[in-house]
Enzyme design. Sequence first.
Site, PDB file in Angstrom:
ATOM      1  CD  GLU A  86     -18.557   7.319  -1.353  1.00  0.00           C
ATOM      2  OE1 GLU A  86     -18.069   8.443  -1.589  1.00  0.00           O
ATOM      3  OE2 GLU A  86     -18.743   6.901  -0.194  1.00  0.00           O
ATOM      4  CB  SER A 474      35.399 -35.440   9.141  1.00  0.00           C
ATOM      5  OG  SER A 474      36.359 -35.578  10.165  1.00  0.00           O
TER       6      SER A 474
END
Length: 857
Positions: A86, A474
Amino acid sequence: MKFIKRLLILAIICITLGVSTIFGFYLYVKPELPDVATLRNVELQTPMQVFSADGELISQFGEKRRIPLALKDIPPQMINAFIATEDSRFYQHPGIDPIGITRAAFVVLTSGSAKQGASTITQQLARNFFLTNEKKIMRKIKEIFIAIHIEQLLTKDEILELYLNKIYLGYRSYGVGAAAQVYFGKDISQLTLSEIAVISGLPKAPSTMNPIYSLDRSTTRRNVVLGRMFAEGYITQTELNQARSEPIVARYHGAEIELSAPYFAERARSWLVERYGEDAYTSGMRVYTTVDSKLQKSAQHAAISNLLNYDQRHGFRGAVATLWQPGQTAMAENDIVEHLKKQPSYGDLTPAVVTNVDKKTANVVIKGGENVTLEWDGMKWARKFVTDTRQGAAPKKASDILASGQQVWVQPKTKQAEDGTESTYWVLSQVPDANTAFVAASPQNGAVLAMVGGFNFAHSKFNRATQSVRQVGSSIKPFIYSAAIDNGMTLATLVNDAPINRWDQSQGTAWRPKNSPPTYNGPTRLRLGLAQSKNVMAVRVLRSVGLDQTISFLTRFGFKRDEIPRAEAIALGAGSLTPVEMAQGFSVFANGGYFVKPYFIERVEDAYGNLVYQANPNIVCNDECQDEKQSTGESIATNRAVINDIAISEQELGTAGSAQESDQQPVKYAPQVISESNAFLVREMMASNIWGGGNWRTGTGWNGTGWRAQVLKRRDIGGKTGTTNGSKDAWYSGFGPNIVATAWVGFDKHSRELGKASWNNNLGKEQISGGEAGAKTAQPAWIEFMKAALQDVPVQNKQLPEDIVTVRIDRESGKLSNRNDASSMFEYFKKGTEPTETVSESGSESIFEADSSDELF
């Protein structure tokens, strides 16, 4: 001489014009130039991560994947590769490369457009942080000036570090650390030279030159990078040749999820976004939840396996789809594989296509392309589903179940050989119609240790553990009985277990609650009434306390008053709660009477490990903290003013009390909402729900409805079953040492019943295995979870509160007994409530004289 003089003047004029032009451009764009000083304090956008309490990654949120790295942690060859490719003069230029600019300018002059860039690494950094990628001259001019400013502000290494962490490298990966994970599933330090070159070549075209999109283009680009590295002297010829010859093996690697707890992850995500806003997604925050990875895995396995077992009891609903009919040409295997790629998987459930059916086996292609065989033992369960209460006859051969061309679900199972080795085999399965929820929590501080919100998060994101309000059946009875104990009843108090027939004049109907099964024993001790879940006894117990007083008492457990129906039917579970609220209520019994609020988030750290949130839950005051608690003036007695109408909202569930964003927080003690003796006595009744009582040798023994949990072989556990009318909801909630857990099974559609398993045998006669209920449908998940959760936990000896005494009573009458035989037993009482009357020696006296319309209480 004149020529030289004119040339010199021309040069000066050109330089002056050039400098003036550049200065003019600078003055023109200066107002639009950003303040590059912000780079010194830049916060790189990193995803939010959610962890278990013990540090396992649960999930990651955020569009951008980034793993910020210091320059020293990036391999030197990675740095060299980027510089060589680069910006080979990176360490020499002042932010711009005149040679590159000249080359780019020449291209512009000859072609008329900006086809070639001359961006240095510094310029790319400037563009990534402050500009767009549009190819315009003015953008390029701004880029140059910003790059020069950056070079004046930062060192070369600082610029390089920012660049390597910021640059986009495809597939939502930003920076080299994330790219190493995304493409190769490796830490950056583990990359080979070839893999380094692949990543270093991506900035040119990250979307099209990556090895997932195009292996050929990626290979070509890699070789270019290696060539540049060799030309710049970073690698040798041998290294070049070796790296070029290495095949590129890459695939998409998602976040390395270590623990499957998607409902927990979603809860953490929504809590964090609500607290910190949308920026939380890119904040890099690390959220540590309360989930215990071992317990979560156990809960997930227990709940889902139990749900699939329920579903299979009710029969096979057939193929998902038919890809070709009998007699038609079968699909090519490649086409089958491509078709299956598009189909979802749900946990262990994998889509498959049947390719051949033999007498007792079937061959299938599963998602991924593997050919496997389903053995008879893995599909003989598949009686035809008729209704929720009826299934077809047992199949005799594979063709009774499957046919070639059908798309079905299969599931892997593991079996262990005699030598200890394990092997995997596949069985027929299906996505269940019913659903499930499971919650486990610490009764000491309310931390939710495990949570399953449904069969599969991808299948349904609705969290049934926290959002599904269902009738509890219950399961409510321990709270009703606790109110009775608070009102003076004892475990030996006799309550009439006989039918109730009450005429409601306003409705013109009779209310006739019944036991399930509809058997009645007459006067029965309170302990048996809860353990055996006697419905009519629960109604009479509620009547003895009073409806309004019972409702007020229930709010002590965090239940919302406005969600408790003002009717005697609450004794049978007419009220509705979420599974997490049920676990919250049972925690009060497990911890000795203290209310603790469930919470899910333990702490939050920022991207740099700094603490930004720390939970501060109310904790149960144990023996070690009593003196400290009393010294603060806080009473440990029941504080009705504090605990009346305690409620918990959906928004509060993520937090722990009034947690502060601070390291130093005062210790907060949980309010005591029932006495320690009350909690102890209710635990005793719930222990009998599992272990029953009596003397089996003399035929006086009995089981509670939760007897299946006896397989755990522990006396320090207890719980309560719950089944609603029509078996629409099945529950089991209970406790063990330092843990409570709640399991629920039901259909999301409230009107649908869990049904029963029944089928026609080969003679056409109906066989029935029984209806679904809390003990059969939900409790197996609770048992399986507790088996794992308590595996290494020593059995705890029973600790009696100071005001609990033990006396011998007569089993039938509940009175004191002088006998030492099967007719008597020891029972626990709160001091002062023990019976004072002794049963007669003959034991023949009538203990209850009444006709069927009379009642105790």
